[in-house]
Design an enzyme around this catalytic site. Structure first.
Site, PDB file in Angstrom:
ATOM      1  N   HIS A 184     -10.388  -5.286  -3.276  1.00  0.00           N
ATOM      2  CA  HIS A 184      -9.030  -5.494  -2.749  1.00  0.00           C
ATOM      3  C   HIS A 184      -9.089  -5.896  -1.287  1.00  0.00           C
ATOM      4  O   HIS A 184      -9.963  -5.480  -0.542  1.00  0.00           O
ATOM      5  CB  HIS A 184      -8.162  -4.246  -2.935  1.00  0.00           C
ATOM      6  CG  HIS A 184      -8.769  -2.981  -2.415  1.00  0.00           C
ATOM      7  ND1 HIS A 184      -9.707  -2.266  -3.115  1.00  0.00           N
ATOM      8  CD2 HIS A 184      -8.589  -2.322  -1.255  1.00  0.00           C
ATOM      9  CE1 HIS A 184     -10.064  -1.202  -2.428  1.00  0.00           C
ATOM     10  NE2 HIS A 184      -9.414  -1.217  -1.277  1.00  0.00           N
ATOM     11  N   HIS A 188      -7.011  -5.783   2.204  1.00  0.00           N
ATOM     12  CA  HIS A 188      -5.896  -5.203   2.962  1.00  0.00           C
ATOM     13  C   HIS A 188      -5.371  -6.271   3.919  1.00  0.00           C
ATOM     14  O   HIS A 188      -6.153  -6.908   4.635  1.00  0.00           O
ATOM     15  CB  HIS A 188      -6.369  -4.022   3.825  1.00  0.00           C
ATOM     16  CG  HIS A 188      -6.876  -2.835   3.077  1.00  0.00           C
ATOM     17  ND1 HIS A 188      -6.113  -1.699   2.867  1.00  0.00           N
ATOM     18  CD2 HIS A 188      -8.082  -2.575   2.533  1.00  0.00           C
ATOM     19  CE1 HIS A 188      -6.838  -0.803   2.214  1.00  0.00           C
ATOM     20  NE2 HIS A 188      -8.043  -1.307   1.990  1.00  0.00           N
ATOM     21  N   GLY A 197     -16.069   2.690   3.447  1.00  0.00           N
ATOM     22  CA  GLY A 197     -14.829   3.451   3.310  1.00  0.00           C
ATOM     23  C   GLY A 197     -13.995   3.069   2.107  1.00  0.00           C
ATOM     24  O   GLY A 197     -12.807   3.389   2.040  1.00  0.00           O
ATOM     25  N   GLN A 198     -14.610   2.393   1.131  1.00  0.00           N
ATOM     26  CA  GLN A 198     -13.858   1.986  -0.061  1.00  0.00           C
ATOM     27  C   GLN A 198     -13.614   3.184  -0.959  1.00  0.00           C
ATOM     28  O   GLN A 198     -14.555   3.898  -1.313  1.00  0.00           O
ATOM     29  CB  GLN A 198     -14.635   0.907  -0.822  1.00  0.00           C
ATOM     30  CG  GLN A 198     -13.874   0.353  -2.011  1.00  0.00           C
ATOM     31  CD  GLN A 198     -14.617  -0.765  -2.721  1.00  0.00           C
ATOM     32  OE1 GLN A 198     -15.753  -1.086  -2.388  1.00  0.00           O
ATOM     33  NE2 GLN A 198     -13.969  -1.361  -3.704  1.00  0.00           N
ATOM     34  N   ASP A 203       0.846  -1.195   0.000  1.00  0.00           N
ATOM     35  CA  ASP A 203       0.000   0.000   0.000  1.00  0.00           C
ATOM     36  C   ASP A 203       0.881   1.245   0.000  1.00  0.00           C
ATOM     37  O   ASP A 203       1.877   1.322   0.722  1.00  0.00           O
ATOM     38  CB  ASP A 203      -0.920   0.000   1.226  1.00  0.00           C
ATOM     39  CG  ASP A 203      -2.063   0.986   1.070  1.00  0.00           C
ATOM     40  OD1 ASP A 203      -3.224   0.552   0.947  1.00  0.00           O
ATOM     41  OD2 ASP A 203      -1.800   2.216   1.062  1.00  0.00           O
ATOM     42  N   ILE A 204       0.504   2.223  -0.801  1.00  0.00           N
ATOM     43  CA  ILE A 204       1.321   3.432  -0.955  1.00  0.00           C
ATOM     44  C   ILE A 204       1.266   4.321   0.285  1.00  0.00           C
ATOM     45  O   ILE A 204       2.170   5.130   0.511  1.00  0.00           O
ATOM     46  CB  ILE A 204       0.877   4.195  -2.229  1.00  0.00           C
ATOM     47  CG1 ILE A 204       1.985   5.087  -2.746  1.00  0.00           C
ATOM     48  CG2 ILE A 204      -0.415   4.963  -2.004  1.00  0.00           C
ATOM     49  CD1 ILE A 204       1.747   5.605  -4.156  1.00  0.00           C
ATOM     50  N   ASN A 240     -12.795  -3.284   2.615  1.00  0.00           N
ATOM     51  CA  ASN A 240     -13.728  -2.156   2.657  1.00  0.00           C
ATOM     52  C   ASN A 240     -14.657  -2.268   1.459  1.00  0.00           C
ATOM     53  O   ASN A 240     -14.199  -2.491   0.332  1.00  0.00           O
ATOM     54  CB  ASN A 240     -12.960  -0.831   2.624  1.00  0.00           C
ATOM     55  CG  ASN A 240     -12.110  -0.628   3.862  1.00  0.00           C
ATOM     56  OD1 ASN A 240     -12.472  -1.058   4.952  1.00  0.00           O
ATOM     57  ND2 ASN A 240     -10.972   0.025   3.695  1.00  0.00           N
TER      58      ASN A 240
HETATM   59  P1  AMP Z   1      -9.762   1.466   0.247  1.00  0.00           P
HETATM   60  O1  AMP Z   1      -9.890   2.747   1.021  1.00  0.00           O
HETATM   61  O2  AMP Z   1     -10.157   0.245   1.009  1.00  0.00           O
HETATM   62  O3  AMP Z   1     -10.444   1.564  -1.103  1.00  0.00           O
HETATM   63  O4  AMP Z   1      -8.215   1.269   0.000  1.00  0.00           O
HETATM   64  C1  AMP Z   1      -7.532   1.784  -1.091  1.00  0.00           C
HETATM   65  C2  AMP Z   1      -6.067   1.704  -0.737  1.00  0.00           C
HETATM   66  O5  AMP Z   1      -5.329   1.857  -1.929  1.00  0.00           O
HETATM   67  C3  AMP Z   1      -5.590   2.781   0.228  1.00  0.00           C
HETATM   68  O6  AMP Z   1      -5.055   2.171   1.383  1.00  0.00           O
HETATM   69  C4  AMP Z   1      -4.536   3.544  -0.577  1.00  0.00           C
HETATM   70  O7  AMP Z   1      -3.454   3.958   0.206  1.00  0.00           O
HETATM   71  C5  AMP Z   1      -4.124   2.517  -1.610  1.00  0.00           C
HETATM   72  N1  AMP Z   1      -3.587   3.033  -2.851  1.00  0.00           N
HETATM   73  C6  AMP Z   1      -4.121   3.979  -3.654  1.00  0.00           C
HETATM   74  N2  AMP Z   1      -3.366   4.169  -4.746  1.00  0.00           N
HETATM   75  C7  AMP Z   1      -2.329   3.298  -4.634  1.00  0.00           C
HETATM   76  C8  AMP Z   1      -1.191   3.013  -5.448  1.00  0.00           C
HETATM   77  N3  AMP Z   1      -0.962   3.655  -6.599  1.00  0.00           N
HETATM   78  N4  AMP Z   1      -0.327   2.075  -5.025  1.00  0.00           N
HETATM   79  C9  AMP Z   1      -0.532   1.420  -3.873  1.00  0.00           C
HETATM   80  N5  AMP Z   1      -1.586   1.637  -3.066  1.00  0.00           N
HETATM   81  C10 AMP Z   1      -2.466   2.573  -3.433  1.00  0.00           C
END
Ligand code: AMP
Length: 116
Positions: free
Chosen positions: A102, A104, A95-96, A33-34, A89
């Site tokens: 995906h 986590h 909170g998605q 995760d970024i 999520n």
């Molecule tokens: P959610 O809030 O459950 O939809 O999670 C989306 C996740 O994607 C968040 O934790 C972000 O930090 C992560 N995210 C968004 N863009 C990227 C990216 N380019 N590379 C890695 N993680 C990302």
């Protein structure tokens, strides 16, 4: 693919944007995760575009099982011997923010409950 199903994760699958990829097979992809919320924060996604868990169908039965078993394997490989959390999520109230299903995988510290 329509604009409504195209996400940043689709671009990561196609290697159009960079990601720290840690696992891949024919069905799923995992990357860091970024914005990590714990010392270990891995995202695990199906290559098939399923916007949210709520959109999964009975034909996705084996894929969803593979996702969870892969999450377990990645947690083990990350050394999370003392436990970890697996989160999906789902939708706005869940909170998605990225509408590509995906998982986590969070660990490496004591996680609080309930989440916010
Ligand atoms: P959610 O809030 O459950 O939809 O999670 C989306 C996740 O994607 C968040 O934790 C972000 O930090 C992560 N995210 C968004 N863009 C990227 C990216 N380019 N590379 C890695 N993680 C990302």
């Amino acid at each position: 693919m329509s604009e409504t199903t195209e996400t940043i994760f689709s671009k990561i699958i196609r290697r159009e944007i960079p990601a720290d990829i840690i696992y891949e097979d024919n069905l799923v992809l995992a990357f860091k995760d970024i914005h990590p919320q714990a010392p270990v924060h891995i995202l695990l996604i199906p290559k098939k575009t399923i916007p949210t868990l709520a959109d999964a169908e009975s034909e996705d039965h084996a894929l969803l099982g593979h996702l969870l078993l892969t999450a377990k394997r990645l947690a083990e490989e990350a050394g999370l011997k003392n436990g970890y959390r697996v989160v999906i999520n789902t939708g706005d109230d869940g909170g998605q923010t990225v509408h590509h299903l995906h998982v986590h995988i969070l660990g490496g510290r004591q996680l609080n409950w309930p989440p916010g």
